[in-house]
Design an enzyme around this catalytic site. Sequence first.
Site, PDB file in Angstrom:
ATOM      1  N   LYS A 160       0.889  -1.172   0.000  1.00 35.47           N
ATOM      2  CA  LYS A 160       0.000   0.000   0.000  1.00 35.47           C
ATOM      3  C   LYS A 160       0.922   1.215   0.000  1.00 35.47           C
ATOM      4  O   LYS A 160       1.428   1.627   1.035  1.00 35.47           O
ATOM      5  CB  LYS A 160      -0.870  -0.036   1.260  1.00 35.47           C
ATOM      6  CG  LYS A 160      -2.213   0.659   1.150  1.00 35.47           C
ATOM      7  CD  LYS A 160      -2.148   2.159   0.927  1.00 35.47           C
ATOM      8  CE  LYS A 160      -1.875   2.956   2.172  1.00 35.47           C
ATOM      9  NZ  LYS A 160      -1.587   4.388   1.853  1.00 35.47           N
ATOM     10  N   GLU A 213       9.037   0.818  11.301  1.00 33.38           N
ATOM     11  CA  GLU A 213      10.189   1.690  11.012  1.00 33.38           C
ATOM     12  C   GLU A 213       9.627   3.109  11.035  1.00 33.38           C
ATOM     13  O   GLU A 213       9.063   3.574  10.045  1.00 33.38           O
ATOM     14  CB  GLU A 213      10.769   1.366   9.628  1.00 33.38           C
ATOM     15  CG  GLU A 213      11.344  -0.034   9.490  1.00 33.38           C
ATOM     16  CD  GLU A 213      12.669  -0.217  10.211  1.00 33.38           C
ATOM     17  OE1 GLU A 213      13.297   0.794  10.588  1.00 33.38           O
ATOM     18  OE2 GLU A 213      13.063  -1.377  10.404  1.00 33.38           O
ATOM     19  N   CYS A 265      14.041  10.331   7.062  1.00 32.41           N
ATOM     20  CA  CYS A 265      13.893   9.874   8.449  1.00 32.41           C
ATOM     21  C   CYS A 265      15.220  10.010   9.193  1.00 32.41           C
ATOM     22  O   CYS A 265      15.239  10.328  10.378  1.00 32.41           O
ATOM     23  CB  CYS A 265      13.395   8.444   8.485  1.00 32.41           C
ATOM     24  SG  CYS A 265      14.410   7.316   7.523  1.00 32.41           S
ATOM     25  N   GLU A 292       9.961  15.467  15.463  1.00 28.51           N
ATOM     26  CA  GLU A 292      10.529  15.382  14.114  1.00 28.51           C
ATOM     27  C   GLU A 292      10.008  16.527  13.231  1.00 28.51           C
ATOM     28  O   GLU A 292       8.814  16.589  12.930  1.00 28.51           O
ATOM     29  CB  GLU A 292      10.131  14.037  13.507  1.00 28.51           C
ATOM     30  CG  GLU A 292      10.706  13.801  12.133  1.00 28.51           C
ATOM     31  CD  GLU A 292      10.227  12.474  11.544  1.00 28.51           C
ATOM     32  OE1 GLU A 292       9.038  12.123  11.679  1.00 28.51           O
ATOM     33  OE2 GLU A 292      11.068  11.784  10.932  1.00 28.51           O
TER      34      GLU A 292
END
Length: 493
Positions: free
Chosen positions: A170, A244, A278, A377
Amino acid sequence: MKYHWIDGKWHKPKRERIPVIDPATEEILDYVLRGTAEDADAAVQAARKAFRHWRWEPAIEKAQRLHRIAAELRARQKALATLMTREGGKPWCENRDEVEWVAACFQYYAEVGRNSRGNSIPPVFRHQINFTIKEPYGVVVGILPWNYPLLLMVWKVAPALIAGNTVILKPSEETPLSLLSLADIFARHLPPGVLNIVTGYGEEIGEALVTHPGTDLIALTGSVETGKRVGQLCAAQIKKFHAELGGNDPFIVCEDADLDIAVRGCAWAAYLNTGQVCTGAKRIYVFDSIADEFTRRIVKFTRSLRLGNGLAPRTDLGPMINLRQLEDVHARVEEAVRDGARVLCGGRRSPKFKKGFFYEPTVMVNVHHGMRLVDTETFGPILPIMRVRDIDHAIELANDSRYGLGANLYTNNLEWAMKAAEQITAGTFWINDPLTDNDAGPFGGMRQTGHCRELGEEGLDEFRETKHVHLDYRQEIKPYWYPYRRYNRLSAG
Ligand code: NAD
């Protein structure tokens, strides 16, 4: 219009459409289906059926298939890189490199996956043999982000397939086209149903796949918030969850660093893919004694970088993925400024472009822990510099985080380097060479980044379950079986 890829063919149910937008021009590139639970079910049925045969195909044959896929990807590298730039915004050379890494990863797992299928274990008695068999889980669901749409696909698909699982992917609703464009390659080299692609929103078809009783492992790369939601859904079914998640990586520059190199390394680590990485450097800690000089040089270097359409050969930074992401980053910058931070360059949506989501690379000082910009983040081209007294201070601040993906350090001082490598909580620690991956080296994060690993042998084991086989090649009645009166007599001597 693009459709779902299920059971080796295009699946075209009547559904609403989702537009895919070029973030540099805001043009609609194409449409994909807004998938439903019914579409999820069709993909699961196909993947379950294919699993019955795929799991038993010898690894050597699977390996040949992965090698052939890698060769076709390389042959299509330039066209793919162009499509990836159009839907995701990254500069073309970054996407060209991504395609090469994808091909290399297919090849790595083709080789590693045919080398091992378990271990032999010393038995506790003679005439017994103990060994493990690593088995596939069954149907793996890969839920993907938009920032590296093919790389984060292959880190799941290659180990999952070589281990004998079938897969449903997906992609992110932002970047589904590059993955869908590979359907013909998968069709040539994989049996129908072994790899399926469905599109749509996470809360809709994504959750339908996660909660479907016919899926066995959910592998998600995404934000911590999405990870919490998907993790809860998996926990309710005791389903294997491979996570992750987000990062907020520290980048330490020690006083002995070669500043010409550290400035360039830091700028690249912070601005790569417009800061939407990331493992991007998101918190910069610089020794007090060199902080002014480092800051002066990195501001100068940042001003020399060129923002533009990723297809233009001189572009260093492309657009951000969408307006929502750009506004989120800008709100954090403004909030930090209200709390005393200073913007030395950038800090705004670029006024040079009439269309597109372009944000100027931004250097900030007077930032500190406690600001949202630093503590969570910030997924954009922001380089916030904080001063530290020494290596212990840098380690303390680096560890003051709920994330634990990567960490970077510039120094030739072995003691500082090893102290930081041992004491900073992070899945990868880079010394003098930021953000370099190695297919054979595990990648993943500690703390809320998720505790899982992709790449390396660890990344293969995430998609294999261990079975212990105990074999006695002599049939005999064991002395400790019923009746116990016999056993007790034996032990009483
Ligand atoms: P996101 O969490 O918004 O979405 C990731 C994927 O999850 C998308 O396909 C989305 O549709 C799907 N999703 C969202 N909600 C869902 C739900 N309830 N159920 C099932 N699926 C759902 O992340 P993003 O914005 O696409 O990507 C950026 C994030 O990914 C950042 O936090 C970044 O750090 C992280 N990331 C991590 C790594 C890593 O290896 N650790 C690598 C790249 C990106």
